[in-house]
Enzyme design. Sequence first.
Site, PDB file in Angstrom:
ATOM      1  N   PHE A   1       0.814  -1.229   0.000  1.00  0.00           N
ATOM      2  CA  PHE A   1       0.000   0.000   0.000  1.00  0.00           C
ATOM      3  C   PHE A   1       0.839   1.267   0.000  1.00  0.00           C
ATOM      4  O   PHE A   1       0.381   2.316   0.449  1.00  0.00           O
ATOM      5  CB  PHE A   1      -0.966   0.002   1.192  1.00  0.00           C
ATOM      6  CG  PHE A   1      -1.686  -1.299   1.389  1.00  0.00           C
ATOM      7  CD1 PHE A   1      -2.607  -1.731   0.455  1.00  0.00           C
ATOM      8  CD2 PHE A   1      -1.415  -2.105   2.484  1.00  0.00           C
ATOM      9  CE1 PHE A   1      -3.269  -2.931   0.619  1.00  0.00           C
ATOM     10  CE2 PHE A   1      -2.075  -3.318   2.650  1.00  0.00           C
ATOM     11  CZ  PHE A   1      -2.998  -3.726   1.718  1.00  0.00           C
TER      12      PHE A   1
ATOM     13  N   ARG B   1     -10.532   1.346 -19.848  1.00  0.00           N
ATOM     14  CA  ARG B   1     -10.950  -0.042 -20.076  1.00  0.00           C
ATOM     15  C   ARG B   1     -10.503  -0.904 -18.910  1.00  0.00           C
ATOM     16  O   ARG B   1      -9.366  -0.809 -18.460  1.00  0.00           O
ATOM     17  CB  ARG B   1     -10.323  -0.585 -21.362  1.00  0.00           C
ATOM     18  CG  ARG B   1     -11.209  -0.436 -22.593  1.00  0.00           C
ATOM     19  CD  ARG B   1     -10.407  -0.803 -23.820  1.00  0.00           C
ATOM     20  NE  ARG B   1     -10.599  -2.178 -24.224  1.00  0.00           N
ATOM     21  CZ  ARG B   1      -9.615  -3.007 -24.555  1.00  0.00           C
ATOM     22  NH1 ARG B   1      -8.369  -2.603 -24.514  1.00  0.00           N
ATOM     23  NH2 ARG B   1      -9.870  -4.231 -24.937  1.00  0.00           N
TER      24      ARG B   1
ATOM     25  N   LYS C   1     -12.386  -9.157 -12.524  1.00  0.00           N
ATOM     26  CA  LYS C   1     -12.485  -9.657 -11.146  1.00  0.00           C
ATOM     27  C   LYS C   1     -11.449  -9.001 -10.225  1.00  0.00           C
ATOM     28  O   LYS C   1     -11.775  -8.571  -9.114  1.00  0.00           O
ATOM     29  CB  LYS C   1     -12.307 -11.175 -11.141  1.00  0.00           C
ATOM     30  CG  LYS C   1     -12.738 -11.844  -9.856  1.00  0.00           C
ATOM     31  CD  LYS C   1     -12.782 -13.353 -10.065  1.00  0.00           C
ATOM     32  CE  LYS C   1     -13.339 -14.067  -8.848  1.00  0.00           C
ATOM     33  NZ  LYS C   1     -13.503 -15.506  -9.119  1.00  0.00           N
TER      34      LYS C   1
ATOM     35  N   GLN D   1      -9.917  -4.729  -6.297  1.00  0.00           N
ATOM     36  CA  GLN D   1      -9.174  -3.523  -5.935  1.00  0.00           C
ATOM     37  C   GLN D   1     -10.100  -2.438  -5.422  1.00  0.00           C
ATOM     38  O   GLN D   1      -9.806  -1.759  -4.442  1.00  0.00           O
ATOM     39  CB  GLN D   1      -8.394  -2.994  -7.145  1.00  0.00           C
ATOM     40  CG  GLN D   1      -7.100  -3.735  -7.404  1.00  0.00           C
ATOM     41  CD  GLN D   1      -6.172  -3.649  -6.217  1.00  0.00           C
ATOM     42  OE1 GLN D   1      -5.745  -2.585  -5.823  1.00  0.00           O
ATOM     43  NE2 GLN D   1      -5.887  -4.784  -5.611  1.00  0.00           N
TER      44      GLN D   1
ATOM     45  N   GLY E   1      -5.913   2.272 -14.852  1.00  0.00           N
ATOM     46  CA  GLY E   1      -5.432   1.811 -13.546  1.00  0.00           C
ATOM     47  C   GLY E   1      -6.469   2.004 -12.457  1.00  0.00           C
ATOM     48  O   GLY E   1      -7.178   2.998 -12.439  1.00  0.00           O
TER      49      GLY E   1
ATOM     50  N   GLY F   1      -5.924   0.789  -8.783  1.00  0.00           N
ATOM     51  CA  GLY F   1      -5.512   0.443  -7.414  1.00  0.00           C
ATOM     52  C   GLY F   1      -5.931   1.439  -6.351  1.00  0.00           C
ATOM     53  O   GLY F   1      -6.258   1.071  -5.231  1.00  0.00           O
ATOM     54  N   GLU F   2      -5.904   2.732  -6.692  1.00  0.00           N
ATOM     55  CA  GLU F   2      -6.088   3.748  -5.661  1.00  0.00           C
ATOM     56  C   GLU F   2      -7.421   4.493  -5.724  1.00  0.00           C
ATOM     57  O   GLU F   2      -7.911   4.974  -4.703  1.00  0.00           O
ATOM     58  CB  GLU F   2      -4.918   4.742  -5.728  1.00  0.00           C
ATOM     59  CG  GLU F   2      -3.670   4.126  -5.118  1.00  0.00           C
ATOM     60  CD  GLU F   2      -2.376   4.761  -5.552  1.00  0.00           C
ATOM     61  OE1 GLU F   2      -2.137   4.827  -6.781  1.00  0.00           O
ATOM     62  OE2 GLU F   2      -1.605   5.184  -4.697  1.00  0.00           O
TER      63      GLU F   2
HETATM   64 MO1  MOS Z   1       1.017   3.370  -3.918  1.00  0.00          MO
HETATM   65  S1  MOS Z   1       0.688   4.545  -2.238  1.00  0.00           S
HETATM   66  O1  MOS Z   1       1.698   4.397  -5.060  1.00  0.00           O
HETATM   67  O2  MOS Z   1       1.963   2.100  -3.430  1.00  0.00           O
END
Ligand code: MOS
Length: 760
Positions: free
Chosen positions: A260, A648, A653, A658, A722, A724-725
């Site tokens: 993280f 896209r 899944k 995420q 992307g 993830g965040e």
């Molecule tokens: Mo992330 S906070 O860029 O690992």
Amino acid sequence: MTRSSAASQGPMAEAGTGAVHAGMSVSRVDGRAKVTGEARYAAEYPAADLCHGVVVNSTIAKGRITGIDVREAMAIPGVLLVITHENRPKMRSFGIFYKDMTAPAGAPFRPLYDDRIVCSGQPVALVVAETFELARHAAALVQVSYAAEPHETNLLAHMNRAHVPSRLKAGYSPPPAEKGNAAAAFADAPVKIEAAYYSGVEHHNPMELFASTVIRGDDGHLTIYDKTQSSLNSRWYVSQVFGIAQRKITVRNPYVGGAFGSGLRPQYQLTLAVMASLMLKRSARVVLTRPQMFTFGHRPETVQRMQLAAERDGTLRAIVHEAVAETSRFEDYVEVVVNWSGQLYACDNIRMGYVLVALDHYSPIDMRAPGAAHGVHALEVAMDELAHALDMDPLALRQKNYAVRNPMDDLPYSTKELLACYRQGAERFGWDRRPVAPRSMREGHELIGWGMATGTWDAMQMTARAGAVLHADGTLVVSSAASDIGTGTYTVMAMIAAEAMGLPLERVSFRLGDSALPFAPIEGGSSHVTTVGSAVQGVCEKLQRRLFRLARALPASPFRAARFDQVCFAGGAMQLRGASDVGVALVDLLAAAGKGRIEAKHLMLPNVLNQKKYLRATHSAVFCEVRVDEDLGTVRVTRVVSAIAAGRIISAKTAHSQVVGGVVWGISQALHEETHADHRFGRFMNHDLSEYHVAVNADIHDIDVIFVEEDDRVVSRLGAKGVGEIGIVGVSAAIANAIFHATGRRVRSTPMTPDKVMRS
Ligand code: MOS
């Protein structure tokens, strides 16, 4: 209890042996290895000559070490060595050698370098023994004496020392210059709000503890299994700090149990494990304890001030967003806290400011959506406060001020399907049934509130290399020194390669987590799919071209007259487009050409010149329902709908996972997470998982994720941005806004614990 919909992203069927395509829902290819324990983490690699190090940490926050008595520890049979600043191996002295690939401006901390103490918990000794238990016991016997100096760890008490951060950090974007005249516009506007928001220190707490296992070869080569978001970064760091050639070091991180952001920089257990290995000429391992996980890097304590002003119809007239955050004495850790306030809403008068206060803590470090998790929180709670002042629906206020171009520089967005997020999210949630007035909904002793917020995060692309080998048996191995910190990198890269080559997923594997593989940047900023994914796509195209040339050269080749753009790859074969009966299986092609394997390498460079013409970001709309116990102030987040526009979606899944993970963390940020310091000692006190609360299953109810249709070929050739965040951004604001809607109480400090909910 989570649901997902990605109707626009294609069928959700599990991948069998059939064709792989973007948007498909595939279970993690490494899932089995993880649940069976076959997947090894940094602390799990064996070595016959392994010794174990346990760290001794400073009990003062500032001063000097005056003496370290190791006699009692060394007297224990099986204890091999106590490393301190007095007997450590030779290491570089200048700060520049300690700068890893993501170091901010300043001089990084140098573990066991000298007698100086810069923060509580700083490592002061490493006790090395034949077993972990012996080392742990002996570590408790090391006597350290100090000459303490006064420390300052209380941000609120030292705000007057704030300074503008150094601009030397690569990638740091200071807030742009003021647009218009925000103060004058604020003064003149008929409706305005002004508020301050506080967020405490948070720690990452990945499940896997930080650990490094250094395996020493007979020739002195160091193979290091490190918990890191980049094997190349750790290799670079060890090479620089100890002056060892990079070719004599291999760093591997094939599995990472969450990071993280905490693994963006090499942490001190790596340095100490290498020291032990160098001094004893043995293999060595150092694993940190959970309390030691609170001794490096955290999300910084931050105070923000917002001013928003509008016309009576809701048209925004002024946005002022200023943040004061902490950093260490030795580095200017910076994150983009306020800049998003200039990117989300159309407004002619915008002023943003960001300053730092240096404290006697370790440097903060990026933590999932660094800056945005708090900065967008403040903006989005302030927008809710403004909507209330206007007596306007909070969603309508956001739609009214929707920005079609970036307000600060008038650049177009590469893509921005935020209106679709608002529309689809609101519809799924049932937002149109929301009463505007707070305290309108109740069930028994619980007040019910509905809140929403906008989220945004950068859509980045960096540079990466990838390699690909197609073997005679028809299996494809693609590789890059990428990391999979739990995000699904193995899976999504295998999917991209399988789709490109027309192979079933079972025939494709992706290798990562090894500094010997082709270059990949640090896994961070939600950019691995756009970056490494594009490199994978690129290397597969090169492989296709090689195969095509081979096929054309075969005797009586059906491709003799074809051009490359007339062939496609499907079903394990190369085919003429529009004539699926004309083709050759890839295994037959390699056999006919007498090749055991065919390979390609690719360097993916972002098209920076084109990208610079756009503002590139992901967006989200978060809607949530809370139930607040009026007597106890406890909050339950019973329903969340998160509608995401992130280009896209390649792997439906893992992308869904995420976002769910981000929402869970947003709930945790909103209600639970804070590290408290006792400023008398300058020390974080609640440094374990019984005192530092993270959301548990009982805190999590219904989470519904929507991916709206978006395709962004500016950010990446895959159309991806992307994910993830983006999932965490806006969640805590939506919860704060829902608490206000439920109770009529505005909580401006996170976490919103029962005491604050009752008191506000
Ligand atoms: Mo992330 S906070 O860029 O690992």
